[in-house]
Write an enzyme that holds these catalytic residues in place. Structure first.
Site, PDB file in Angstrom:
ATOM      1  N   TYR A 127       1.946 -10.359  -0.028  1.00 10.25           N
ATOM      2  CA  TYR A 127       1.589  -8.966   0.206  1.00 10.25           C
ATOM      3  C   TYR A 127       0.175  -8.682  -0.290  1.00 10.25           C
ATOM      4  O   TYR A 127      -0.631  -8.062   0.416  1.00 10.25           O
ATOM      5  CB  TYR A 127       2.585  -8.042  -0.492  1.00 10.25           C
ATOM      6  CG  TYR A 127       2.279  -6.578  -0.311  1.00 10.25           C
ATOM      7  CD1 TYR A 127       2.403  -5.974   0.936  1.00 10.25           C
ATOM      8  CD2 TYR A 127       1.848  -5.797  -1.385  1.00 10.25           C
ATOM      9  CE1 TYR A 127       2.121  -4.624   1.110  1.00 10.25           C
ATOM     10  CE2 TYR A 127       1.561  -4.449  -1.227  1.00 10.25           C
ATOM     11  CZ  TYR A 127       1.700  -3.863   0.024  1.00 10.25           C
ATOM     12  OH  TYR A 127       1.407  -2.521   0.195  1.00 10.25           O
ATOM     13  N   LYS A 150      -3.094  -7.314   1.866  1.00 11.69           N
ATOM     14  CA  LYS A 150      -3.803  -6.080   1.558  1.00 11.69           C
ATOM     15  C   LYS A 150      -5.280  -6.341   1.246  1.00 11.69           C
ATOM     16  O   LYS A 150      -6.141  -5.523   1.579  1.00 11.69           O
ATOM     17  CB  LYS A 150      -3.120  -5.362   0.398  1.00 11.69           C
ATOM     18  CG  LYS A 150      -1.721  -4.853   0.724  1.00 11.69           C
ATOM     19  CD  LYS A 150      -1.710  -3.718   1.736  1.00 11.69           C
ATOM     20  CE  LYS A 150      -1.475  -4.109   3.169  1.00 11.69           C
ATOM     21  NZ  LYS A 150      -1.467  -2.951   4.082  1.00 11.69           N
ATOM     22  N   SER A 159      -5.116  -0.659   2.687  1.00  9.47           N
ATOM     23  CA  SER A 159      -4.975  -1.613   1.590  1.00  9.47           C
ATOM     24  C   SER A 159      -3.960  -1.083   0.592  1.00  9.47           C
ATOM     25  O   SER A 159      -3.055  -0.335   0.948  1.00  9.47           O
ATOM     26  CB  SER A 159      -6.326  -1.893   0.945  1.00  9.47           C
ATOM     27  OG  SER A 159      -7.161  -2.617   1.825  1.00  9.47           O
ATOM     28  N   ASN A 180       0.258   5.652  -4.451  1.00 11.08           N
ATOM     29  CA  ASN A 180       1.590   5.178  -4.824  1.00 11.08           C
ATOM     30  C   ASN A 180       2.597   6.236  -4.395  1.00 11.08           C
ATOM     31  O   ASN A 180       2.665   7.316  -4.989  1.00 11.08           O
ATOM     32  CB  ASN A 180       1.643   4.931  -6.327  1.00 11.08           C
ATOM     33  CG  ASN A 180       0.589   3.927  -6.752  1.00 11.08           C
ATOM     34  OD1 ASN A 180       0.529   2.822  -6.245  1.00 11.08           O
ATOM     35  ND2 ASN A 180      -0.269   4.338  -7.677  1.00 11.08           N
TER      36      ASN A 180
END
Length: 323
Positions: A198, A202, A169, A230
């Site tokens: 997107y 996810k 995810s 990230n």
């Protein structure tokens, strides 16, 4: 807000190459294993003695990744094998599973790691589906369902929760998903916004992780989703340059994302009852998932909104002809 903040600034990882037990005798599949987080994860597993299948489209890239991993490993430890498939082309997935099943009788962990983010507007898969939904959800869903016989066979001879399926995810689940996670009508009336598509894909990964936990948890298989973090990877190659520039100070090396996946796939702190839960960087259960998203995972009869079940039906319908 605090839960999102902790995903930008996570505590130190607790499972790394420094304390990873030997994985000799175990078999793994990592989709998207030729670059980024997938490559780093393959390296960690290989160093620990595992047999690792790098699943992807390009044999040349896979061979290059294998050479790179082996060059950094002294002495040689596990095995690295290319498995040809393209998640955005559903016709390639059953042949890939057949090839794997012909070579292997076990599969300990399937890492649904590969994904695509923010491709050019209007991008579609070979079958004409929105590209992010196809690559991030439809392909992994079909791959997982076709591999279930091998996963179940392995689970029968393993301790509970040793066999796992890990989905991927993103922090956009927390920050961008609408109430109840997804507007189901957008699966057929596809938005023009690639950011929205997107986020839907996810969220869809969490829906699929939860549905699989319900499907095979009783067989001892643990299904989880995870936000790897990230990261500085090629995933943002299609993003507007200003987004990459703005987020650069908050991005971490790809290896950190591999630690997140490693913990989800191998941590002894997890059990079958954790099926369907969400793992966040760099390896811990989500401390405070949004209540509306948790409700979306449940059927209406169980007090939820039933959105995940509708998404599962959508994925099953679009992949049924490729079994």
């Amino acid at each position: 807000m605090g839960a999102s903040f902790s995903q930008f600034f996570p505590p130190h990882p607790t499972l790394t190459e420094a304390n990873l037990p030997s994985q000799k005798g175990k078999v793994f599949i990592v989709t998207g294993g030729t670059s980024g987080v997938g490559l780093e994860l393959c390296a960690l597993l290989y160093y620990a003695g595992a047999k690792v299948y790098l699943a992807g489209r390009s044999e040349a890239k896979a061979r290059a990744a294998i050479v790179r991993i082996k060059a950094d490993s002294t002495p040689a430890s596990g095995e690295l094998i290319f498995l040809s498939l393209s998640l955005e082309d559903l016709t390639t997935i059953k042949p890939a599973v057949d090839a794997f099943a012909a070579a292997e009788s076990r599969l300990d962990v399937l890492f649904n790691n590969a994904g695509v983010s923010l491709p050019p507007r209007g991008s579609v898969s070979t079958q004409g589906h929105e590209l992010q939904m196809a690559t991030n959800c439809l392909g992994p869903y079909l791959l997982t369902q076709l591999l279930l016989p091998t996963l179940i066979h392995t689970a029968e001879k393993s301790s509970p929760a040793a066999v796992r399926v890990i989905w991927t995810s993103s922090i956009v689940v927390d920050t961008s998903a609408p109430t109840s996670g997804m507007d189901i009508s957008e699966l057929t009336n596809v938005p023009s916004s690639q950011q929205k598509n997107y986020a839907n894909s996810k969220m869809g990964n969490w829906f699929l992780a939860s549905a699989l936990a319900d499907q095979v948890g009783s067989k001892g298989i643990l299904s989880l989703t995870q936000n790897p973090g990230n990261l500085k990877t090629g995933l943002l190659r299609h993003a507007p340059w200003i987004l990459g520039f703005a987020t650069s100070p908050l991005l971490y090396p790809a290896k950190m994302g591999a630690y997140t996946e490693l913990w989800a796939g191998l941590s002894g702190d997890l059990n079958v009852e954790d099926g369907g839960k969400y793992v966040v960087p760099w390896g811990r259960l989500h401390p405070a998932p949004r209540p509306d998203l948790v409700a979306a995972l449940k059927l209406k009869d169980d007090g939820g909104t039933g959105v995940a079940a509708l998404f599962l039906e959508h994925c099953e319908r679009l992949t049924a002809d490729h079994r």
